[in-house]
Write an enzyme that holds these catalytic residues in place. Sequence first.
Site, PDB file in Angstrom:
ATOM      1  N   ASP A  48     -11.757   0.901   6.443  1.00 33.25           N
ATOM      2  CA  ASP A  48     -10.762   1.202   5.400  1.00 33.25           C
ATOM      3  C   ASP A  48      -9.537   1.893   5.981  1.00 33.25           C
ATOM      4  O   ASP A  48      -8.512   2.001   5.310  1.00 33.25           O
ATOM      5  CB  ASP A  48     -11.369   2.116   4.336  1.00 33.25           C
TER       6      ASP A  48
ATOM      7  N   ASP B 164       0.806  -1.226   0.000  1.00 34.25           N
ATOM      8  CA  ASP B 164       0.000   0.000   0.000  1.00 34.25           C
ATOM      9  C   ASP B 164       0.839   1.275   0.000  1.00 34.25           C
ATOM     10  O   ASP B 164       0.325   2.357   0.291  1.00 34.25           O
ATOM     11  CB  ASP B 164      -0.966   0.005   1.190  1.00 34.25           C
TER      12      ASP B 164
ATOM     13  N   ASP C 130      -4.545  -3.536  -5.289  1.00 35.46           N
ATOM     14  CA  ASP C 130      -3.865  -2.225  -5.370  1.00 35.46           C
ATOM     15  C   ASP C 130      -2.403  -2.314  -5.810  1.00 35.46           C
ATOM     16  O   ASP C 130      -1.784  -1.288  -6.090  1.00 35.46           O
ATOM     17  CB  ASP C 130      -3.916  -1.460  -4.037  1.00 35.46           C
TER      18      ASP C 130
END
Length: 331
Positions: free
Chosen positions: A306, A124, A164
């Site tokens: 999240d 991330d 991602d």
Amino acid sequence: MTMNRRIVVIIAAVVVVLVVAAVIFAIASTQRWILATVAQPPSTTTAILAPEQSKARDALSGEKMDARERAAAEYLADQPTAYWLTPEQDPIGTAGKTVSSLTTQARDQEVAMAIVIYGLPERDCGNHSAGGLSGDDYRTWIDEISAALEAAPDVQKLVILEPDSLALAPECGNLDERAAQLRSAVHELTAPHTWIYLDGGHSAWLPAAEMASLIEAVDVADEVRGFATNVSNYRPTYDEFTYAHAVAAQLHGMHAVIDTSRNGGSVDAGAQWCNPPDQRVGEPSGTFGDEVVDLNLWIKPPGESDGPCEGGPAAGVWWPAAAAELAQDAR
């Protein structure tokens, strides 16, 4: 018994053991070949496991909740949803056991299982879900997961690999490194009845042509089923179908799955991806599909935060109030 006779007996016993082992290996290989040959890809008829290890189910036994929050957790615990394997929750030494438990549950219930693998180094890019393993540890972790998947060739397994990771690569400036890591993981995870989906971003992130080129960079088109879009996001299903078709058109036959776990609300989240308010769960897994989209799937478990925004806890932590809001129109 003479020495020569003993030697003959020992040799004969060894030969018998070797022959038996060869026969067992041949039978196992034949069974694996048959399973790989007849395995059907995921579709809207694919029933997905509601895992016993879900955080919604865990919350029912350990979380302080009001009646509305408990009702939401009970509802969400029963929904077919992907299980997220992370090194924080399922570290080296336990990840394989978790996967084996999931395959056993799926076998017993005669359904498929879906997992998300989420543990890349520098995951991330330092955002809310930052973390991951070192390069060496990641390979060890993937090997452990792979062994458990391979041990259940009779179970249909959907693997969403590192959400991602590709869509973020241009921003992080690490595409070459990411592509190599994902390529290695795909090589290890390829197994009978295992359908792998790479990161496909979502419809409001990167243009379809750019997303397709990122997927192509991994260079595993013959080993994966396709890509996953809208993971942990809130984009409308129609937009995601259109986007998936646009990306797939440039990837020569790749398929897609779409995350509809939290895109069922009437309030457009717009560009907000971190705990946007007034959202709802989307259509259940397996509601939609076509010649490109194998099926929609609940990939991000509703009720998990999240990140620390809009009053939420850390990413991945169960948030009873959010669960109640997401599920209020579904029960």
